[in-house]
Design an enzyme around this catalytic site. Structure first.
Site, PDB file in Angstrom:
ATOM      1  N   ASP A  60      -2.139  -9.958   2.002  1.00  0.00           N
ATOM      2  CA  ASP A  60      -0.872  -9.240   1.889  1.00  0.00           C
ATOM      3  C   ASP A  60       0.252 -10.210   2.239  1.00  0.00           C
ATOM      4  O   ASP A  60       0.312 -10.698   3.369  1.00  0.00           O
ATOM      5  CB  ASP A  60      -0.843  -8.035   2.835  1.00  0.00           C
ATOM      6  CG  ASP A  60       0.500  -7.324   2.810  1.00  0.00           C
ATOM      7  OD1 ASP A  60       0.909  -6.880   1.715  1.00  0.00           O
ATOM      8  OD2 ASP A  60       1.157  -7.213   3.871  1.00  0.00           O
ATOM      9  N   GLU A 144      -1.954  -8.613  -4.325  1.00  0.00           N
ATOM     10  CA  GLU A 144      -1.182  -7.511  -4.882  1.00  0.00           C
ATOM     11  C   GLU A 144      -0.202  -8.048  -5.918  1.00  0.00           C
ATOM     12  O   GLU A 144       0.453  -9.075  -5.703  1.00  0.00           O
ATOM     13  CB  GLU A 144      -0.425  -6.801  -3.759  1.00  0.00           C
ATOM     14  CG  GLU A 144       0.285  -5.541  -4.166  1.00  0.00           C
ATOM     15  CD  GLU A 144       0.947  -4.847  -2.998  1.00  0.00           C
ATOM     16  OE1 GLU A 144       1.339  -3.684  -3.136  1.00  0.00           O
ATOM     17  OE2 GLU A 144       1.070  -5.477  -1.914  1.00  0.00           O
ATOM     18  N   ASP A 226       0.699  -4.919   8.308  1.00  0.00           N
ATOM     19  CA  ASP A 226       0.299  -5.980   7.396  1.00  0.00           C
ATOM     20  C   ASP A 226      -1.224  -6.126   7.301  1.00  0.00           C
ATOM     21  O   ASP A 226      -1.770  -6.319   6.207  1.00  0.00           O
ATOM     22  CB  ASP A 226       0.929  -7.308   7.822  1.00  0.00           C
ATOM     23  CG  ASP A 226       2.449  -7.261   7.783  1.00  0.00           C
ATOM     24  OD1 ASP A 226       2.984  -6.530   6.928  1.00  0.00           O
ATOM     25  OD2 ASP A 226       3.087  -7.940   8.604  1.00  0.00           O
TER      26      ASP A 226
END
Length: 242
Positions: A60, A144, A226
């Site tokens: 992330d 992502e 996170d």
């Protein structure tokens, strides 16, 4: 070289094999020249290696930390642009005060360009080191897909997002994975990875950016925003949410 004749160069690496396809000459704003050779060695990219849940890692990316891994590790954001901002502002003021077309203005512009180039080199060096380590340590990486243009519309975050250069980082991960037969998995940009509890699957309706830690109302587990997102990115990439 045509029109130049013979020139002295520093070879980064020798061309050991393969037929020469193209030569590209580029010039940096500070006047450095680079020659890039494209060759065809006839070798195919290695086949994708098999991976398991244990050899897959979720990443992330963020603004507070550069990247958070599903293992719980956080990689600090060096913020090269922010650290050089005062010096940049000083040099920009000097450029604006010089007479256009003057020799002093050209000198001031060169100094300003030089620090911009340094920031760019620092950023690329950092990303190469991080991407090399992640590719070497894992068989597959889940990331992502980010709507960077949309995120930059938030003027409070635009500068730090540009400084982080997420697109450049994911690009490095992607081509380096292809070189060694590793896998890059990408999840959709609208997946609520931060809002889902990675333990029970409960989904929050709202989670503002200033909240860095939250407790699941259902299972009562407390999550680092996170780390929770990185774990969920890994789970979503392989088709599981709980």
């Amino acid at each position: 070289m045509p029109k130049f004749g013979w020139i002295k160069v520093k070879m980064h690496r020798e061309i050991s094999k393969g037929s020469l396809k193209t030569i590209t000459i580029s010039r940096t704003p500070t006047g450095k020249y680079y020659i890039s050779f494209l060759t065809n060695d006839g070798e195919k990219l290695p086949e994708k290696q098999e991976f398991s849940h244990a050899t897959l890692i979720g990443i992330d990316v963020g603004v507070t930390t550069f990247a958070t891994l599903s293992t719980g590790e956080k990689i600090d954001n060096p913020k090269f642009l922010k650290n050089s901002l005062e010096r940049l502002k000083c040099l920009q003021r000097r450029v604006s005060k010089k007479v256009k077309g003057s020799k002093n203005r050209r000198k001031a512009v060169y100094k300003l360009t030089k620090i911009h180039e340094k920031i760019s080199n620092q950023r690329h060096d950092f990303q190469h080191k991080v991407s090399n380590r992640l590719i070497n340590e894992n068989q597959a990486i889940a990331v992502e897909t980010l709507n960077i243009k949309g995120l930059k519309k938030n003027h409070k975050l635009a500068q730090v997002i540009s400084d982080s250069a997420w697109y450049s980082f994911v690009l490095k991960l992607t081509y380096k994975a292809e070189w060694v037969g590793k896998t890059i998995l990408k999840i959709g940009m609208f997946e609520p990875s931060s809002k889902i509890c990675n333990v029970c699957g409960y989904k929050l309706k709202e989670l503002s950016l200033d909240i860095r830690e939250w407790q699941c109302p259902d299972c009562k587990n407390t999550h680092d925003r996170d780390i929770n997102a990185a774990i969920n990115i890994k789970k979503i990439a392989v088709g599981t949410t709980v």
